[in-house]
Design an enzyme around this catalytic site. Structure first.
Site, short mmCIF file in Angstrom:
data_model
loop_
_atom_site.label_atom_id
_atom_site.label_comp_id
_atom_site.label_asym_id
_atom_site.label_seq_id
_atom_site.Cartn_x
_atom_site.Cartn_y
_atom_site.Cartn_z
N SER A 68 0.80 -1.22 0.00
CA SER A 68 0.00 0.00 0.00
C SER A 68 0.84 1.28 0.00
O SER A 68 1.71 1.48 0.84
CB SER A 68 -0.90 -0.01 1.24
OG SER A 68 -1.40 1.27 1.51
N ASN A 69 0.52 2.17 -0.95
CA ASN A 69 1.14 3.50 -0.95
C ASN A 69 0.66 4.30 0.25
O ASN A 69 1.40 5.11 0.80
CB ASN A 69 0.77 4.26 -2.22
CG ASN A 69 1.37 3.64 -3.46
OD1 ASN A 69 2.55 3.30 -3.48
ND2 ASN A 69 0.57 3.49 -4.51
#
Ligand SMILES: *Cc1c(COP(=O)(O)O)cnc(C)c1O
Length: 365
Positions: free
Chosen positions: A96-97
């Site tokens: 996840s960014n």
């Protein structure tokens, strides 16, 4: 960094007059991102030269903080600091960014960060490495057949926060990226930046979309300023039905839609199209080739999960329906995601790379 030092980072947010009609405008932010990211002409390979395509470089909002997430999180961390919170709790996946950006911002503010991570096993992607380096505490839960966030993940975040509160006495800020809060003002603020960058000269904006705050900010900014730019929201995760639902929640949060759902809805503000390809986070061979070609011909590195898929779809559409775009001036929003590339798949794409030779062989020919 202690609470006092964090409080000194709070900056009053003076929303521009065009936001006057909105409710829930955050009062403060912190400055974490590089702002006024440039807009450049983008000579994309594979599209007719007559199309004018430009790119807004929100991949340059920072190094580890690069991409769109930091824009909204400046408001979230301000809120956490104002509430006196000393620890952060949230959730996401290994790649996840959002988790990477949250973890990095939390560590720079001296706040321990804890995340429920939905993944079957710990992995070695770029974002995951950075989550680890910034010292995030991660609690793995099996990701069986796509978890229902509200029912299966969020309650665990709250349980975890409660446990940390009890055990440490820390005040814990819980962040739910799936629920409208001050982070959705991130791209409204970006729209203000765009106004100073002559955004009105564009006819179309193209952006990738998953949890929707980016699309929301651009579309609502466009609407409130009567810019008449066509906003193309290319959905690279989840479904269109999900995106519409989320955007409507956001419209209600800022008071642009009645609580009963009446009034203009998501699709009155933007055009949403599903561009999932092989599925969320999955990359086709064609998409990988496209990412390579764009990097080779333009120097722009797109991410594989979001920005790359959106650009791939845009180029496809420009080719398939040239009449629709002739004479248009298009702005593509680069939402970042460079660390998505470090998951092994991109490396595999270079296994048979003709650009690598032995020095001796090259000279002998
Ligand atoms: C999260 C993300 C998106 C999607 O933005 P939303 O505001 O969640 O719709 C696009 N690109 C990248 C790189 C992202 O991390």
């Amino acid at each position: 960094m202690d609470t006092k030092a964090r409080e000194q980072l709070l900056v009053k947010y003076n929303a521009p007059a065009w936001m006057n009609t909105l409710s829930n405008i955050p009062s403060h932010r912190i400055k974490a991102s590089m702002e006024n990211t440039p807009i450049e002409r983008w000579y994309l390979p594979g599209i007719p030269e007559e199309f004018e395509v430009y790119i807004k470089r929100d991949d340059l909002t920072g190094c580890v903080l690069s991409g769109n997430k930091v824009r909204g999180l400046e408001f979230i961390f301000a809120e956490a600091i104002q509430q006196g919170c000393t620890t952060l709790c949230s959730a996401g996946s290994t790649q996840s960014n959002m988790v990477r950006t949250l973890a990095s911002m939390a560590s720079s503010l001296g706040m321990p960060a804890h995340f429920i991570i939905f993944a079957d096993k710990d992995t070695k992607e770029g974002n995951n490495l950075l989550q680890r380096m910034t010292g995030a505490h991660r609690y793995m839960i099996p990701n069986v057949g796509g978890l229902e966030f509200d029912q299966e993940v969020w309650p665990k975040v709250q349980q975890l926060a409660e446990k940390i509160r009890k055990e440490t006495g820390e005040l814990v800020y819980t962040f739910n990226f799936g629920s409208p809060s001050s982070h959705i003002f991130g791209y409204l603020k970006v729209f203000d930046e765009l106004l100073s960058q002559d955004v009105e000269s564009f006819t179309d904006i193209v952006v990738s979309c998953t949890t929707v705050p980016t699309t929301f900010g651009l579309a609502v900014g466009n609407h409130l300023n009567e810019c008449n730019i066509k906003i193309h929201s290319l959905i690279t995760g989840e479904s269109k039905a999900y995106a519409v639902k989320e955007m409507n929640k956001m419209l209600r949060y800022v008071g642009l839609q009645e609580v009963d759902g009446s009034g203009p809805s998501a699709e009155d503000y933007c055009h949403m199209t599903e561009t999932l390809g092989d599925g969320y986070g999955k990359t086709t061979q064609e998409e990988i080739e496209f990412l390579k070609k764009v990097a080779t011909k333009t120097g722009i590195i797109l991410g594989s999960t979001y920005s790359g898929k959106a650009a791939y779809h845009m180029v496809k559409e420009l080719n398939e329906q040239p009449d629709k775009f002739r004479g248009k001036k298009i702005l593509f929003i680069h939402t970042g995601g460079v660390f998505e590339l470090f998951d092994g798949r991109m490396q595999n794409a270079f296994d048979k790379d003709d650009n690598v030779k032995q020095w001796k062989d090259a000279m002998d020919n």
